[in-house]
Design an enzyme around this catalytic site. Structure first.
Site, PDB file in Angstrom:
ATOM      1  CG  ASP A   1     -15.568  37.231 -11.438  1.00  6.11           C
ATOM      2  OD1 ASP A   1     -15.860  38.426 -11.350  1.00  6.11           O
ATOM      3  OD2 ASP A   1     -16.129  36.325 -10.805  1.00  6.11           O
TER       4      ASP A   1
HETATM    5  N1  URA Z   1     -20.928  35.941 -11.371  1.00  7.62           N
HETATM    6  C1  URA Z   1     -19.660  35.719 -10.946  1.00  7.62           C
HETATM    7  O1  URA Z   1     -19.435  35.286  -9.810  1.00  7.62           O
HETATM    8  N2  URA Z   1     -18.647  35.962 -11.802  1.00  7.62           N
HETATM    9  C2  URA Z   1     -18.838  36.407 -13.057  1.00  7.62           C
HETATM   10  O2  URA Z   1     -17.844  36.589 -13.801  1.00  7.62           O
HETATM   11  C3  URA Z   1     -20.150  36.638 -13.480  1.00  7.62           C
HETATM   12  C4  URA Z   1     -21.185  36.403 -12.631  1.00  7.62           C
END
Ligand code: URA
Length: 227
Positions: A101
């Site tokens: 993310d």
């Molecule tokens: N899970 C998430 O919620 N975000 C990420 O970036 C990776 C795994």
């Protein structure tokens, strides 16, 4: 493409001669003698015959230490993307093998080999991905037990595979995932009434960031080893 067809195509030798060459053990695929006529070959495969290189693997594999604020995408009108951190002529050919993310940090893999990236993210392959997670509220005592049974995601109509969870402090845990669902860790904690406030991917398979500074990258090979 099948190895025998690839060889006929490359060398203009007839099918029979090509098969005899393979049977004679003079054909190698990725540095190993290959005796299987139908072995699958693509343009990420190194192939040699009689000691002569017919095709060199053109695959690129990179590990990037993703900083917060960079999008795991190849282009975006709003945010800087991780591709902008790759100062190489081939940067535009790369894609991301397992996104992080925008606010998440840590180990991100980039490649031009779609088969490889798919194999890494397939749940069946069981490649472990290790995350350090900071939480808003103290972690529940039964969290490991709940997560080991899986969390139901109504949108995809699936239950997450078991994860491993180690409690590091009141509000921080380490989680090992063997799959990569959209916002998986955030949604799992949301489902039990907590909130992720920081997320860092520390490891994929045996590969760790080591001393690689945020924003930097290094070449690796298809077996997740630094080269
Ligand atoms: N899970 C998430 O919620 N975000 C990420 O970036 C990776 C795994």
């Amino acid at each position: 493409m099948r190895l025998d067809r690839f060889l006929s195509h490359q060398t203009r030798l007839g099918k029979k001669t090509v098969r005899q060459k393979i049977d004679a053990g003079v054909v190698s695929v990725n540095g190993q003698v290959e005796l299987f006529h139908r072995c699958e070959v693509d343009h990420f495969t190194t192939v040699a015959m009689d000691g002569e290189l017919l095709q060199k693997n053109k695959a690129i594999y990179l590990m990037l230490h993703k900083p917060a604020g960079y999008l795991s995408a190849t282009s975006d009108p709003q945010h800087p993307t991780v591709i902008e951190l790759i100062d190489e002529p081939y940067a535009a050919d790369l894609h991301i093998a397992g996104r992080l993310d925008l606010a998440s940090t840590g180990l991100l893999l980039l490649t031009n080999n779609g088969r490889w990236s798919r194999s890494l993210t397939e749940p069946d392959k069981k490649v472990p991905k290790v995350y350090q997670v900071q939480l808003r509220d103290p972690v529940r005592d039964d969290c490991a037990e709940i997560f080991s049974k899986g969390i139901y995601f109504a949108f995809e109509d699936l239950t997450t595979s078991p994860v491993e969870l180690t409690i590091l402090s009141d509000t921080s845990v380490e989680i090992t995932l063997y799959e990569g669902r959209y916002h998986q860790i955030k949604r799992m904690f949301h489902a039990i009434g907590n909130k992720v406030i920081a997320l860092h991917r520390a490891q994929i398979g045996d590969l760790t960031l080591g001393q690689l500074p945020a924003g930097s990258y290094t070449r690796i090979n298809r077996d997740l080893k630094i080269i």
